[in-house]
Design a protein around this motif. Structure first.
Motif, mmCIF file in Angstrom:
data_model
loop_
_atom_site.group_PDB
_atom_site.id
_atom_site.type_symbol
_atom_site.label_atom_id
_atom_site.label_comp_id
_atom_site.label_asym_id
_atom_site.label_seq_id
_atom_site.Cartn_x
_atom_site.Cartn_y
_atom_site.Cartn_z
ATOM 1 N N PRO A 41 0.833 -1.200 0.000
ATOM 2 C CA PRO A 41 0.000 0.000 0.000
ATOM 3 C C PRO A 41 0.874 1.260 0.000
ATOM 4 N N VAL A 42 0.385 2.288 -0.656
ATOM 5 C CA VAL A 42 1.095 3.556 -0.752
ATOM 6 C C VAL A 42 0.181 4.650 -0.226
ATOM 7 N N VAL A 43 0.733 5.568 0.541
ATOM 8 C CA VAL A 43 -0.043 6.703 1.002
ATOM 9 C C VAL A 43 -0.203 7.631 -0.194
ATOM 10 N N GLU A 44 -1.440 7.832 -0.616
ATOM 11 C CA GLU A 44 -1.718 8.719 -1.745
ATOM 12 C C GLU A 44 -3.087 9.339 -1.567
ATOM 13 N N SER A 95 7.926 25.325 -11.993
ATOM 14 C CA SER A 95 7.859 25.939 -10.654
ATOM 15 C C SER A 95 6.432 25.939 -10.129
ATOM 16 N N VAL A 96 5.486 26.278 -10.989
ATOM 17 C CA VAL A 96 4.070 26.265 -10.581
ATOM 18 C C VAL A 96 3.648 24.842 -10.217
ATOM 19 N N MET A 97 4.042 23.872 -11.050
ATOM 20 C CA MET A 97 3.685 22.473 -10.765
ATOM 21 C C MET A 97 4.297 22.001 -9.445
ATOM 22 N N ASN A 98 5.531 22.395 -9.175
ATOM 23 C CA ASN A 98 6.176 21.993 -7.919
ATOM 24 C C ASN A 98 5.498 22.631 -6.716
ATOM 25 N N LEU A 99 5.091 23.886 -6.838
ATOM 26 C CA LEU A 99 4.372 24.538 -5.741
ATOM 27 C C LEU A 99 3.039 23.818 -5.482
ATOM 28 N N ASP A 133 0.736 17.641 -1.391
ATOM 29 C CA ASP A 133 1.383 16.684 -0.483
ATOM 30 C C ASP A 133 1.045 16.975 0.979
ATOM 31 N N LEU A 134 0.745 18.225 1.287
ATOM 32 C CA LEU A 134 0.392 18.576 2.663
ATOM 33 C C LEU A 134 -0.982 18.032 3.074
ATOM 34 N N ILE A 139 8.050 16.274 1.770
ATOM 35 C CA ILE A 139 7.780 17.715 1.724
ATOM 36 C C ILE A 139 9.099 18.478 1.647
ATOM 37 N N THR A 140 10.066 18.067 2.463
ATOM 38 C CA THR A 140 11.376 18.721 2.463
ATOM 39 C C THR A 140 12.020 18.631 1.084
#
Length: 150
Positions: free
Chosen positions: A36-39, A90-94, A100-101, A111-112
């Motif tokens: 199982p994966v946390v998603e 950059s927008v996609m990463n933000l 992810d939060l 997150i880091t």
């Protein structure tokens, strides 16, 4: 002092890809082993996973192409397109950090890593923008040189 924007851009894209690979491996390795994966949403079939994999491949291939094109092309048009690509990432990463939060439990190492990749992306934006400006500065310098020697 000569600034090598192309080399900086290639190094930043490679750094981004290595971080993305690490981030992806942390999330995908359990899927490959049937764990199982946390998603935020569960894949209901292999087709769902396959679609995600195609999107991830596309997300990974565009920077690879950017590295290749940056090594071989310097046109003003390419520099502008490339800058647009860096802003898109950059927008996609933000958005990725924000989403992810909401995944429970929050995996702070992920997150880091995403924050680090976002910062690398911002630096890539800056260098790509400076690369665009370099083209304009070179054209102005060449015009001044041509006028002075006419």
């Amino acid at each position: 002092m000569t600034v090598h924007y192309r080399e900086k851009i290639i190094a930043l894209w490679i750094t981004f890809l290595l971080g993305t690979l690490f981030h992806t491996q942390l999330g995908l390795m359990p899927i490959f082993h049937g764990l199982p994966v946390v998603e935020s949403h569960k894949a209901t079939s292999i087709n769902d996973i396959s679609g995600i994999m195609w999107l991830m491949l596309g997300f990974f291939v565009l920077p690879i192409l950017a590295i290749i094109f940056t090594a071989f092309f310097e046109s003003k048009r390419y520099r502008i397109i490339h800058f647009g690509l860096t802003v898109f990432y950059s927008v996609m990463n933000l958005l990725h950090i924000i989403l992810d939060l909401f995944v429970q439990p929050i995996l702070w190492y992920q997150i880091t890593l995403m924050v680090l990749l976002f910062l690398v992306g911002l630096l890539l934006n800056l260098v790509a923008f400076q690369w665009i400006k370099l083209s304009s500065n070179r054209n102005k310098e060449q015009e001044i040189f041509t006028k002075a020697h006419s």
